[in-house]
Write a protein that holds these residues in place. Structure first.
Motif, mmCIF file in Angstrom:
data_model
loop_
_atom_site.group_PDB
_atom_site.id
_atom_site.type_symbol
_atom_site.label_atom_id
_atom_site.label_comp_id
_atom_site.label_asym_id
_atom_site.label_seq_id
_atom_site.Cartn_x
_atom_site.Cartn_y
_atom_site.Cartn_z
ATOM 1 N N ILE A 62 -11.355 6.189 1.977
ATOM 2 C CA ILE A 62 -11.198 7.360 2.857
ATOM 3 C C ILE A 62 -9.923 7.212 3.696
ATOM 4 O O ILE A 62 -9.175 8.154 3.915
ATOM 5 C CB ILE A 62 -12.441 7.507 3.778
ATOM 6 N N TRP A 63 -9.670 5.980 4.148
ATOM 7 C CA TRP A 63 -8.551 5.691 5.059
ATOM 8 C C TRP A 63 -7.193 5.925 4.382
ATOM 9 O O TRP A 63 -6.283 6.503 4.975
ATOM 10 C CB TRP A 63 -8.675 4.233 5.534
ATOM 11 N N VAL A 64 -7.074 5.473 3.128
ATOM 12 C CA VAL A 64 -5.800 5.662 2.411
ATOM 13 C C VAL A 64 -5.859 7.037 1.725
ATOM 14 O O VAL A 64 -6.409 7.195 0.640
ATOM 15 C CB VAL A 64 -5.564 4.526 1.381
ATOM 16 N N GLY B 235 -9.158 11.343 -11.605
ATOM 17 C CA GLY B 235 -8.510 10.375 -12.495
ATOM 18 C C GLY B 235 -7.013 10.276 -12.293
ATOM 19 O O GLY B 235 -6.346 9.472 -12.939
ATOM 20 N N THR B 236 -6.477 11.119 -11.374
ATOM 21 C CA THR B 236 -5.021 11.101 -11.158
ATOM 22 C C THR B 236 -4.687 10.872 -9.680
ATOM 23 O O THR B 236 -5.528 11.119 -8.808
ATOM 24 C CB THR B 236 -4.385 12.440 -11.575
ATOM 25 N N TRP C 51 2.014 9.014 -3.592
ATOM 26 C CA TRP C 51 0.961 8.055 -3.215
ATOM 27 C C TRP C 51 1.225 6.729 -3.926
ATOM 28 O O TRP C 51 1.182 5.662 -3.324
ATOM 29 C CB TRP C 51 -0.405 8.628 -3.612
ATOM 30 N N ALA C 52 1.496 6.833 -5.232
ATOM 31 C CA ALA C 52 1.741 5.625 -6.034
ATOM 32 C C ALA C 52 2.997 4.914 -5.569
ATOM 33 O O ALA C 52 3.002 3.686 -5.403
ATOM 34 C CB ALA C 52 1.855 6.010 -7.509
ATOM 35 N N PRO D 133 3.967 0.481 -5.418
ATOM 36 C CA PRO D 133 5.281 0.716 -6.042
ATOM 37 C C PRO D 133 5.490 -0.007 -7.374
ATOM 38 O O PRO D 133 6.106 0.558 -8.282
ATOM 39 C CB PRO D 133 6.274 0.226 -4.982
ATOM 40 N N LEU D 134 4.968 -1.240 -7.502
ATOM 41 C CA LEU D 134 5.194 -1.979 -8.763
ATOM 42 C C LEU D 134 4.428 -1.328 -9.916
ATOM 43 O O LEU D 134 4.928 -1.240 -11.043
ATOM 44 C CB LEU D 134 4.777 -3.453 -8.621
#
Ligand code: HEM
Length: 213
Positions: free
Chosen positions: A170-172, A182-183, A188-189, A194-195
């Motif tokens: 919930i926090w992130v 599923g996405t 966000w990514a 990042p890696l």
């Protein structure tokens, strides 16, 4: 743009485990202390709560085996995870800027994942040791008592780690849709993993290049 984080089967598997966690948790709490016995009304009374609890637990563990193999590769501990843990107090204050770059899961998620796995193994083994009337008689009474204690401790660890797991989801902001649709959003990514983003984006580019030729 959105990128894929979980395939359909993994998401169905995850929600199956989550549902059974709730069923096993509530029946377990009803059996654990009279103050929580009222949960048994949700399962058809005390008799059915006692009958169903071990089966809910067993199904949860079986479901988790599928989930375990779907995500374990990305949950192995690396040196950068140790560096991440050292900097975690800064993250808890809301500052993500100086954190070491994360792959698919951060060290906190990995820690929670391994607590899930260990506590479920302990719950399974100890559960069989006092499952009346089928298996308990294979074990001496003092051992059954120890098993009950370990069962309660492992259940406590599992419940606490699930609370942390749900709180983090919930926090992130933007995490939830990873398990519902599923996405995740590209931004966000990029900002939280990042890696992993680099790897996924790299693969997507290769696909495009391959299709052109
Ligand atoms: C009941 C409410 C639950 C909610 C709302 C929830 C939510 C989520 C979300 C949003 C993710 C995606 C996180 C990401 O990709 O960064 C996730 C992943 C995951 N969840 Fe849950 N979850 C719940 C219960 C459980 C339970 C009970 C278990 C197992 C005992 C579990 C095991 C996992 C695992 C193994 C992953 C893959 C990520 C990892 O290895 O950390 N979840 N969950």
């Amino acid at each position: 743009m959105f990128i894929t984080r979980y395939r359909d089967f993994t998401r169905m598997n995850h929600w199956f485990v989550a549902l059974l966690f709730i069923a096993a948790g509530l029946t377990g709490l009803a059996l654990f202390h009279p103050s929580m016995y009222f949960f048994s009304t949700l399962f058809g009374g005390g008799y059915w709560t006692r009958v169903l609890h071990p089966f809910f637990g067993l199904l949860m563990v079986l479901g988790f085996v599928g989930l375990f193999f779907a995500v374990v590769r990305d949950n192995f501990w690396t040196k950068s995870d140790t560096a991440w843990v050292k900097k975690a107090p800064q993250l808890l204050k809301g500052d993500e800027s100086g954190m070491p770059p994360v792959h698919k899961y951060n060290a906190g998620q990995k820690g929670v994942f391994w607590i899930f796995a260990i506590s479920l193994v302990l719950l399974l083994i100890t559960g069989f040791m006092f499952w009346q009337p089928w298996f308990a008689h294979f074990f001496p009474i003092p051992l059954r008592r120890i098993a009950m204690l370990v069962h309660a401790i492992a259940a406590f660890a599992l419940v606490m780690s699930v609370i942390i797991h749900v709180y983090a989801a919930i926090w992130v902001k933007g995490s939830f849709r990873a398990m519902t649709r599923g996405t995740v959003h590209e931004d966000w990514a990029k900002s939280h993993h990042p890696l992993w983003y680099k790897e996924v984006a790299g693969k997507a580019n290769q696909e495009v290049t391959r299709k052109k030729h």
